[in-house]
Write a protein that holds these residues in place. Structure first.
Motif, mmCIF file in Angstrom:
data_model
loop_
_atom_site.group_PDB
_atom_site.id
_atom_site.type_symbol
_atom_site.label_atom_id
_atom_site.label_comp_id
_atom_site.label_asym_id
_atom_site.label_seq_id
_atom_site.Cartn_x
_atom_site.Cartn_y
_atom_site.Cartn_z
ATOM 1 N N THR A 294 -24.097 -5.094 3.787
ATOM 2 C CA THR A 294 -24.092 -5.694 5.115
ATOM 3 C C THR A 294 -25.530 -5.828 5.589
ATOM 4 N N GLY A 295 -25.898 -7.008 6.060
ATOM 5 C CA GLY A 295 -27.240 -7.234 6.570
ATOM 6 C C GLY A 295 -27.212 -7.628 8.031
ATOM 7 N N GLY A 296 -27.800 -6.808 8.886
ATOM 8 C CA GLY A 296 -27.782 -7.095 10.316
ATOM 9 C C GLY A 296 -26.382 -7.175 10.874
ATOM 10 N N GLY A 297 -25.449 -6.405 10.300
ATOM 11 C CA GLY A 297 -24.068 -6.384 10.756
ATOM 12 C C GLY A 297 -23.171 -7.438 10.137
ATOM 13 N N ALA A 298 -23.718 -8.352 9.364
ATOM 14 C CA ALA A 298 -22.935 -9.425 8.752
ATOM 15 C C ALA A 298 -22.705 -9.132 7.268
ATOM 16 N N PRO A 299 -21.450 -9.268 6.773
ATOM 17 C CA PRO A 299 -21.187 -9.048 5.351
ATOM 18 C C PRO A 299 -21.990 -10.021 4.488
ATOM 19 N N MET A 300 -22.497 -9.526 3.351
ATOM 20 C CA MET A 300 -23.322 -10.360 2.484
ATOM 21 C C MET A 300 -22.677 -10.581 1.109
ATOM 22 N N CYS A 301 -22.488 -9.522 0.322
ATOM 23 C CA CYS A 301 -21.901 -9.685 -1.007
ATOM 24 C C CYS A 301 -21.289 -8.368 -1.453
ATOM 25 N N LEU A 302 -20.397 -8.479 -2.452
ATOM 26 C CA LEU A 302 -19.715 -7.335 -3.041
ATOM 27 C C LEU A 302 -19.879 -7.417 -4.543
ATOM 28 N N LEU A 303 -20.217 -6.292 -5.185
ATOM 29 C CA LEU A 303 -20.405 -6.272 -6.634
ATOM 30 C C LEU A 303 -19.659 -5.082 -7.208
ATOM 31 N N SER A 304 -18.855 -5.337 -8.262
ATOM 32 C CA SER A 304 -18.101 -4.281 -8.925
ATOM 33 C C SER A 304 -18.802 -3.843 -10.205
ATOM 34 N N ASP A 305 -18.329 -2.735 -10.764
ATOM 35 C CA ASP A 305 -18.850 -2.242 -12.036
ATOM 36 C C ASP A 305 -18.774 -3.298 -13.122
ATOM 37 N N ASP A 306 -17.635 -3.967 -13.221
ATOM 38 C CA ASP A 306 -17.445 -4.965 -14.277
ATOM 39 C C ASP A 306 -18.466 -6.093 -14.153
ATOM 40 N N ASP A 307 -18.682 -6.557 -12.929
ATOM 41 C CA ASP A 307 -19.634 -7.655 -12.725
ATOM 42 C C ASP A 307 -21.077 -7.199 -12.932
ATOM 43 N N ALA A 308 -21.335 -5.912 -12.712
ATOM 44 C CA ALA A 308 -22.701 -5.387 -12.853
ATOM 45 C C ALA A 308 -23.051 -5.054 -14.296
ATOM 46 N N ALA A 309 -22.064 -5.080 -15.213
ATOM 47 C CA ALA A 309 -22.305 -4.666 -16.596
ATOM 48 C C ALA A 309 -23.374 -5.512 -17.275
ATOM 49 N N ARG A 310 -23.524 -6.758 -16.830
ATOM 50 C CA ARG A 310 -24.518 -7.642 -17.468
ATOM 51 C C ARG A 310 -25.949 -7.141 -17.259
ATOM 52 N N TYR A 311 -26.151 -6.263 -16.262
ATOM 53 C CA TYR A 311 -27.492 -5.749 -15.994
ATOM 54 C C TYR A 311 -27.728 -4.367 -16.613
ATOM 55 N N ASP A 312 -26.732 -3.815 -17.297
ATOM 56 C CA ASP A 312 -26.797 -2.460 -17.818
ATOM 57 C C ASP A 312 -27.908 -2.341 -18.861
ATOM 58 N N PRO A 313 -28.852 -1.422 -18.690
ATOM 59 C CA PRO A 313 -29.941 -1.283 -19.676
ATOM 60 C C PRO A 313 -29.456 -0.827 -21.046
ATOM 61 N N ALA A 314 -28.239 -0.260 -21.132
ATOM 62 C CA ALA A 314 -27.712 0.192 -22.423
ATOM 63 C C ALA A 314 -26.593 -0.718 -22.922
ATOM 64 N N ARG A 315 -26.555 -1.957 -22.444
ATOM 65 C CA ARG A 315 -25.418 -2.824 -22.782
ATOM 66 C C ARG A 315 -25.337 -3.121 -24.274
ATOM 67 N N ALA A 316 -26.474 -3.163 -24.973
ATOM 68 C CA ALA A 316 -26.451 -3.463 -26.405
ATOM 69 C C ALA A 316 -25.698 -2.395 -27.183
ATOM 70 N N ALA A 317 -25.641 -1.179 -26.637
ATOM 71 C CA ALA A 317 -24.949 -0.090 -27.334
ATOM 72 C C ALA A 317 -23.441 -0.260 -27.292
#
Length: 588
Positions: A294-317
């Protein structure tokens, strides 16, 4: 969360480091985050309450009481400040730094110029320092002495108080690890190929009992540690600040993070990247699996574990396929586990006989690099045996060693050609031509480097020196006069007590496994944080030569011995022979 590998029971470490902690009488077994437990409830740690100075307390008691009061769980050190004069209370900055001593050995009083003043000298052996950005640095000199001077004055009310003292805190090693928890903040690696965003862990120490989730958000908003800053970037807009109630955890395991209006400059993909930083950082301590901003009281974005997996530093494993690799009789490359064990193609059938190998972290085109048994040629081919094997290097006999891949498709190696020693980085350009870059290492000549390993994010390099030191430097990439230039900058020691090191391996994005010894002791594998803050010993094998650690949490350590056997570390911290061979590796 900062995972603990299955071959290690961290609870033993917590018992050792937290001598004051009580033993729970009930409760389930839970996976432990590194540097502490998943949730820091009252059953995991002892709560310490500060005691104010007694009327008529003498100078020695004032100093001892103050040093004890700063170990409490008070967020603003109110009781500790009661030991100071009003002037010292206003000037003292407890967050400036933390000096960590093995123990506080002695408090010695020296009489002042008159009977109303005293000087107190606090001494001990320094083991590390935490700076104002909460980054830990181990002491580089074993047994380094420390001395702090405090001035005491008898006030007009006939009460002694501390009138002058150094900024920061002085803590024993045991108290430091009881009060502070090692956690990561996460930042994006710079200069990554398009579409390959990856998060880089940045270890810091924060007070575990004083608003840890809010402190982590503030740490993110304030930026990375000074050491890591040149090679990472953030998706959090400049000027972003936390709201009054920073983090709330909802019943659906979502962390709602409230920021000011400035955060709303991050829209779309930028908001997702900011949420990824927050999610990877917060789930270490809160058990959440999604983040809502939430930014300044207004909803901005939602991110789940599944969607965040692309940024995982150990994803190659997490890619399917063989987990470990080793060299069998005749220079053939095999897999662990494997049936049949040999790799397909010329590396597996012994056409190319090698005695050192490295397997790339590339999820889509996994390649193998091998150094021939003469230490002269470096070959690269596909793990699946398709395509031709290429010769990437051909130099003096016995010169090449330590092949290692970073997560960007760059192959690194040491070239110890006499009087021309260098660290090399090699990669294919768009035309499939091999580019070779001689890498500069700040303050260290390549002749002193005996082993080299790159992290999965490609922004940190672990080095072994011929003096037995293990160093970690940041990898800075730039273009100079139209040509690529790479520097391993600001290398710092993570295990200063070692006198000999045989092998190193990255254990995920934030730990190393080091096979080394202290003093006259035996070779012993140790798992160590990349900042050197915590190290844990692991069982050993007689005659151990190499060790390989995985990026993933569900794979065991591998090792070999002088008897040319491959071992795997079991759940009970015991090594089991699994194959005959040498030089075990995981991708990396």
């Amino acid at each position: 969360m900062r995972r603990i590998t299955p071959f290690l029971a961290l609870v033993c470490v917590l018992c050792a480091l937290s001598a004051c902690a009580s033993m729970p009488h009930s409760g389930s077994v839970r996976e432990a985050a590194k540097g502490g437990t998943k949730d820091q409830g009252p059953e995991q740690q002892v709560r310490v309450f500060a005691v104010p100075p007694k009327p008529g307390e003498q100078p020695y008691g004032m100093v001892a009481g103050f040093l004890e009061a700063v170990t409490s769980d008070e967020p603003d050190y109110t009781t500790a400040r009661a030991y100071l004069t009003p002037e010292a209370r206003a000037k003292w900055v407890p967050t400036r730094e933390i000096v960590v001593l093995n123990t506080i050995a002695k408090i010695e009083l020296v009489a002042g110029a008159d009977e109303r003043t005293y000087r107190a000298e606090v001494s001990g052996t320094r083991v590390g320092t935490v700076d104002s950005r909460n980054a830990y640095q181990p002491e580089q000199q074993a047994g380094a002495p420390y001395l702090a001077t405090l001035q005491l004055r008898l006030g007009t009310d006939n009460q002694w108080r501390i009138a002058d003292l150094p900024d920061g805190l002085i803590l024993s090693n045991a108290e430091f690890h009881r009060i502070y928890r090692s956690v990561n903040t996460y930042w994006f690696a710079t200069s990554m190929p398009l579409g390959q965003d990856v998060l880089v862990p940045d270890p810091v120490y924060l007070r575990s009992r004083v608003g840890l989730t809010s402190a982590l958000v503030r740490q993110l908003v304030n930026g990375p540690t000074d050491w890591l800053r040149p090679v990472v970037e953030t998706a959090i807009p400049a000027g972003t600040e936390p709201a009054d109630r920073v983090v709330s955890i909802e019943d659906n395991r979502t962390a709602r993070v409230q920021l000011n209006r400035q955060a709303r400059l991050a829209q779309g993909k930028s908001c997702e990247r900011m949420a990824a930083q927050l999610l990877f950082t917060l789930r270490q301590v809160s058990g959440v699996d999604s983040v809502s901003i939430t930014g300044g009281g207004a909803p901005m974005c939602l991110l789940s574990d599944d969607d965040a997996a692309r940024y995982d530093p150990a994803r190659a494993a997490k890619t399917p396929g063989p987990t470990g690799y080793f060299i069998a009789k005749g220079g053939m490359v095999n897999v662990v586990p494997g049936n049949p064990p040999a790799l397909p193609g010329p590396f597996g059938d012994g056409t190319y006989k090698v005695d050192q190998i490295a397997v790339s972290r590339d999820q889509f085109r996994r390649r193998i690099a091998g150094i021939d048994t003469g230490g002269r040629k470096l070959w690269v081919g596909d793990v699946d045996g398709h395509g031709e094997v290429q010769e990437w290097l051909n130099t003096s006999p016995g010169s090449l060693s330590s092949p290692t891949w970073d997560g960007r498709g760059v192959l690194w190696a040491l070239d110890h050609t006499k009087n021309a020693e260098q660290v090399l980085a090699l990669y294919e350009d768009e035309r499939r031509q091999v580019t070779k870059v001689a890498v500069d290492v700040e303050g260290i000549t390549a002749a002193r480097i005996t082993d080299l390993r790159l992290s999965s994010d490609g922004v940190r390099a672990a080095l072994v020196l011929n003096t037995g030191q293990v160093m970690v430097g940041r990898v800075e990439r730039r273009v100079s006069n139209g040509l690529p230039a790479i520097t391993i900058a600001a290398p710092r020691s993570v295990l200063p007590s070692l006198v000999e090191v045989k092998a190193i391996s990255w254990n995920g994005p934030d730990r190393l496994v080091v096979l080394g010894k202290e003093g006259q002791g035996a070779l012993q594998p140790q798992i160590v944080d990349i900042d050197g803050g915590i190290s844990i010993s692991v069982a050993s094998v007689n005659g151990m030569l190499h060790i390989a650690a995985p990026d993933g949490a569900d794979q065991p350590l591998l090792a070999d011995s002088g008897e040319q056997n491959i071992y795997q570390l079991s759940q009970g911290n015991n090594w089991i022979k699994v194959h005959s061979g040498t030089y075990p590796v995981y991708p990396g």
